[in-house]
Design a protein around this motif. Sequence first.
Motif, PDB file in Angstrom:
ATOM      1  N   PRO A 125       0.803  -1.218   0.000  1.00  0.00           N
ATOM      2  CA  PRO A 125       0.000   0.000   0.000  1.00  0.00           C
ATOM      3  C   PRO A 125       0.841   1.276   0.000  1.00  0.00           C
ATOM      4  O   PRO A 125       0.298   2.373   0.038  1.00  0.00           O
ATOM      5  CB  PRO A 125      -0.742  -0.102   1.331  1.00  0.00           C
ATOM      6  CG  PRO A 125       0.294  -0.713   2.239  1.00  0.00           C
ATOM      7  CD  PRO A 125       1.054  -1.703   1.368  1.00  0.00           C
ATOM      8  N   THR A 126       2.153   1.110  -0.020  1.00  0.00           N
ATOM      9  CA  THR A 126       3.050   2.233   0.285  1.00  0.00           C
ATOM     10  C   THR A 126       3.390   3.029  -0.969  1.00  0.00           C
ATOM     11  O   THR A 126       3.783   2.465  -1.989  1.00  0.00           O
ATOM     12  CB  THR A 126       4.339   1.715   0.945  1.00  0.00           C
ATOM     13  OG1 THR A 126       3.997   0.871   2.052  1.00  0.00           O
ATOM     14  CG2 THR A 126       5.193   2.863   1.442  1.00  0.00           C
ATOM     15  N   ALA A 127       3.236   4.346  -0.869  1.00  0.00           N
ATOM     16  CA  ALA A 127       3.549   5.221  -1.991  1.00  0.00           C
ATOM     17  C   ALA A 127       3.937   6.591  -1.463  1.00  0.00           C
ATOM     18  O   ALA A 127       3.429   7.046  -0.431  1.00  0.00           O
ATOM     19  CB  ALA A 127       2.358   5.345  -2.940  1.00  0.00           C
ATOM     20  N   THR A 186       5.293   0.800   4.864  1.00  0.00           N
ATOM     21  CA  THR A 186       5.721  -0.572   5.143  1.00  0.00           C
ATOM     22  C   THR A 186       7.136  -0.736   4.600  1.00  0.00           C
ATOM     23  O   THR A 186       7.364  -0.551   3.412  1.00  0.00           O
ATOM     24  CB  THR A 186       4.780  -1.606   4.492  1.00  0.00           C
ATOM     25  OG1 THR A 186       4.680  -1.358   3.080  1.00  0.00           O
ATOM     26  CG2 THR A 186       3.380  -1.530   5.107  1.00  0.00           C
ATOM     27  N   PHE A 187       8.064  -1.081   5.475  1.00  0.00           N
ATOM     28  CA  PHE A 187       9.475  -1.140   5.096  1.00  0.00           C
ATOM     29  C   PHE A 187      10.137  -2.477   5.419  1.00  0.00           C
ATOM     30  O   PHE A 187      11.312  -2.668   5.119  1.00  0.00           O
ATOM     31  CB  PHE A 187      10.246  -0.022   5.813  1.00  0.00           C
ATOM     32  CG  PHE A 187       9.840   1.366   5.405  1.00  0.00           C
ATOM     33  CD1 PHE A 187       9.983   1.795   4.101  1.00  0.00           C
ATOM     34  CD2 PHE A 187       9.296   2.248   6.333  1.00  0.00           C
ATOM     35  CE1 PHE A 187       9.614   3.081   3.720  1.00  0.00           C
ATOM     36  CE2 PHE A 187       8.919   3.534   5.967  1.00  0.00           C
ATOM     37  CZ  PHE A 187       9.085   3.957   4.662  1.00  0.00           C
ATOM     38  N   ASP A 188       9.422  -3.423   6.027  1.00  0.00           N
ATOM     39  CA  ASP A 188      10.042  -4.665   6.476  1.00  0.00           C
ATOM     40  C   ASP A 188      10.353  -5.595   5.302  1.00  0.00           C
ATOM     41  O   ASP A 188       9.775  -5.495   4.218  1.00  0.00           O
ATOM     42  CB  ASP A 188       9.135  -5.398   7.460  1.00  0.00           C
ATOM     43  CG  ASP A 188       8.974  -4.661   8.781  1.00  0.00           C
ATOM     44  OD1 ASP A 188       9.631  -3.614   8.963  1.00  0.00           O
ATOM     45  OD2 ASP A 188       8.198  -5.132   9.622  1.00  0.00           O
ATOM     46  N   LYS A 219       4.223 -11.645   4.136  1.00  0.00           N
ATOM     47  CA  LYS A 219       4.722 -10.700   3.134  1.00  0.00           C
ATOM     48  C   LYS A 219       5.626 -11.462   2.175  1.00  0.00           C
ATOM     49  O   LYS A 219       6.528 -12.193   2.605  1.00  0.00           O
ATOM     50  CB  LYS A 219       5.479  -9.557   3.809  1.00  0.00           C
ATOM     51  CG  LYS A 219       5.857  -8.417   2.871  1.00  0.00           C
ATOM     52  CD  LYS A 219       6.514  -7.266   3.630  1.00  0.00           C
ATOM     53  CE  LYS A 219       6.750  -6.084   2.700  1.00  0.00           C
ATOM     54  NZ  LYS A 219       7.394  -4.952   3.398  1.00  0.00           N
ATOM     55  N   THR A 220       5.404 -11.292   0.866  1.00  0.00           N
ATOM     56  CA  THR A 220       6.109 -12.083  -0.126  1.00  0.00           C
ATOM     57  C   THR A 220       7.164 -11.297  -0.894  1.00  0.00           C
ATOM     58  O   THR A 220       7.873 -11.881  -1.725  1.00  0.00           O
ATOM     59  CB  THR A 220       5.103 -12.683  -1.131  1.00  0.00           C
ATOM     60  OG1 THR A 220       4.389 -11.623  -1.780  1.00  0.00           O
ATOM     61  CG2 THR A 220       4.116 -13.605  -0.427  1.00  0.00           C
ATOM     62  N   MET A 221       7.287 -10.015  -0.655  1.00  0.00           N
ATOM     63  CA  MET A 221       8.258  -9.179  -1.357  1.00  0.00           C
ATOM     64  C   MET A 221       8.979  -8.292  -0.356  1.00  0.00           C
ATOM     65  O   MET A 221       8.354  -7.739   0.542  1.00  0.00           O
ATOM     66  CB  MET A 221       7.559  -8.271  -2.392  1.00  0.00           C
ATOM     67  CG  MET A 221       6.857  -9.000  -3.516  1.00  0.00           C
ATOM     68  SD  MET A 221       5.791  -7.870  -4.497  1.00  0.00           S
ATOM     69  CE  MET A 221       6.968  -6.627  -4.999  1.00  0.00           C
ATOM     70  N   ASP A 222      10.295  -8.179  -0.513  1.00  0.00           N
ATOM     71  CA  ASP A 222      11.039  -7.223   0.299  1.00  0.00           C
ATOM     72  C   ASP A 222      10.659  -5.800  -0.093  1.00  0.00           C
ATOM     73  O   ASP A 222      10.237  -5.535  -1.224  1.00  0.00           O
ATOM     74  CB  ASP A 222      12.548  -7.396   0.091  1.00  0.00           C
ATOM     75  CG  ASP A 222      13.082  -8.676   0.696  1.00  0.00           C
ATOM     76  OD1 ASP A 222      12.414  -9.236   1.585  1.00  0.00           O
ATOM     77  OD2 ASP A 222      14.165  -9.118   0.268  1.00  0.00           O
ATOM     78  N   ALA A 223      10.819  -4.880   0.854  1.00  0.00           N
ATOM     79  CA  ALA A 223      10.621  -3.466   0.542  1.00  0.00           C
ATOM     80  C   ALA A 223      11.648  -3.025  -0.498  1.00  0.00           C
ATOM     81  O   ALA A 223      12.803  -3.478  -0.478  1.00  0.00           O
ATOM     82  CB  ALA A 223      10.758  -2.630   1.808  1.00  0.00           C
ATOM     83  N   VAL A 224      11.249  -2.153  -1.409  1.00  0.00           N
ATOM     84  CA  VAL A 224      12.164  -1.687  -2.453  1.00  0.00           C
ATOM     85  C   VAL A 224      12.859  -0.390  -2.058  1.00  0.00           C
ATOM     86  O   VAL A 224      13.760   0.061  -2.756  1.00  0.00           O
ATOM     87  CB  VAL A 224      11.434  -1.500  -3.800  1.00  0.00           C
ATOM     88  CG1 VAL A 224      10.879  -2.821  -4.285  1.00  0.00           C
ATOM     89  CG2 VAL A 224      10.337  -0.450  -3.693  1.00  0.00           C
ATOM     90  N   ALA A 225      12.431   0.214  -0.965  1.00  0.00           N
ATOM     91  CA  ALA A 225      13.064   1.441  -0.476  1.00  0.00           C
ATOM     92  C   ALA A 225      12.906   1.486   1.031  1.00  0.00           C
ATOM     93  O   ALA A 225      11.867   1.075   1.571  1.00  0.00           O
ATOM     94  CB  ALA A 225      12.442   2.677  -1.107  1.00  0.00           C
ATOM     95  N   GLY A 226      13.934   1.947   1.708  1.00  0.00           N
ATOM     96  CA  GLY A 226      13.879   2.077   3.152  1.00  0.00           C
ATOM     97  C   GLY A 226      13.554   3.490   3.571  1.00  0.00           C
ATOM     98  O   GLY A 226      13.463   4.409   2.744  1.00  0.00           O
ATOM     99  N   PRO A 227      13.396   3.700   4.871  1.00  0.00           N
ATOM    100  CA  PRO A 227      13.057   5.038   5.370  1.00  0.00           C
ATOM    101  C   PRO A 227      14.065   6.105   4.974  1.00  0.00           C
ATOM    102  O   PRO A 227      13.684   7.239   4.672  1.00  0.00           O
ATOM    103  CB  PRO A 227      13.017   4.835   6.891  1.00  0.00           C
ATOM    104  CG  PRO A 227      12.746   3.384   7.080  1.00  0.00           C
ATOM    105  CD  PRO A 227      13.419   2.687   5.940  1.00  0.00           C
ATOM    106  N   LEU A 254       0.861  -1.143   8.131  1.00  0.00           N
ATOM    107  CA  LEU A 254       1.838  -0.476   8.994  1.00  0.00           C
ATOM    108  C   LEU A 254       2.634  -1.566   9.689  1.00  0.00           C
ATOM    109  O   LEU A 254       2.146  -2.200  10.629  1.00  0.00           O
ATOM    110  CB  LEU A 254       1.141   0.425  10.019  1.00  0.00           C
ATOM    111  CG  LEU A 254       2.086   1.232  10.908  1.00  0.00           C
ATOM    112  CD1 LEU A 254       2.791   2.328  10.102  1.00  0.00           C
ATOM    113  CD2 LEU A 254       1.349   1.850  12.097  1.00  0.00           C
ATOM    114  N   ASP A 255       3.866  -1.766   9.231  1.00  0.00           N
ATOM    115  CA  ASP A 255       4.707  -2.804   9.820  1.00  0.00           C
ATOM    116  C   ASP A 255       5.680  -2.173  10.814  1.00  0.00           C
ATOM    117  O   ASP A 255       5.553  -0.982  11.165  1.00  0.00           O
ATOM    118  CB  ASP A 255       5.415  -3.603   8.736  1.00  0.00           C
ATOM    119  CG  ASP A 255       6.314  -2.746   7.835  1.00  0.00           C
ATOM    120  OD1 ASP A 255       6.633  -1.590   8.199  1.00  0.00           O
ATOM    121  OD2 ASP A 255       6.712  -3.241   6.761  1.00  0.00           O
TER     122      ASP A 255
END
Length: 254
Positions: free
Chosen positions: A13-15, A29-31, A45-53, A73-74
């Motif tokens: 959901p993160t944008a 969501t960053f985990d 969760k099946t995909m790693d985050a593509v960008a961190g904080p 919200l992870d």
Amino acid sequence: MTESLTVRYLGGPTAVLETGGLRLLVDPTFDAAGGHPVGDRVLTKTMDAVAGPDEVGPVDAVLLSHDQHPDNLDDGGRAYVARAPLTLSTRAAADRLGGTVRALPAWEHAELARPGGGVLRITGVPARHGPDGTEHLTGPVTGFVLTGDGLPTTYVSGDNASLDVVREIAERFAPFDVALLFAGAARTPLVDGELTLGSAGAAEAAAILGARQVVPLHFEGWAHFSQGRDTLAGAFAGFSGGFHLLDPGQRVTV
């Protein structure tokens, strides 16, 4: 002349949204991929985050549809919200998270000052996270409408499964320049039915809203989505506006 809106899709959901000189982050969501307990259940969760904080950097506000589910919200998202200048969400989220999290009830609004003058108005709008009568199981959720002089009228649906809710929002704000629709047809054993719009429902929502541009969110990256890219592409094949099915990390300006 209407200014543009830039959307960078980060998965789930993160944008990151940029408009009127302001930056907003939707449902952080960053985990990494893996299991996330919810009571006696586990969401995977099946995909790693593509960008961190750090890559996302500072924003002017976080738009948080709800805090009770880790796919919205992870742990990494909670840490980000804890240091964000402002987070707009449900009353329940404000009570649980505290800090700079502010409740934005349906039809009430907050205003952010734009660097070049004027304001961005963020209005809370209803959302129903599942079939009628399941709110006590899924908990409160909110959506958002963004408006302002010279800015694109934008709808951020949050985890909404109800076209009746979409009609109610359209009656007040349509037509929309942009609709960000959570569209994975989420299903879990908790509820008999879809917890978010499916692909056909998202296409119908876009028509109800009179949306010129659509960017789907929250349709991949978690095992409980029952629909995704292929069904979205099919459902929007006849859509007359701009349809932007982004890859994680990709951005579009509309």
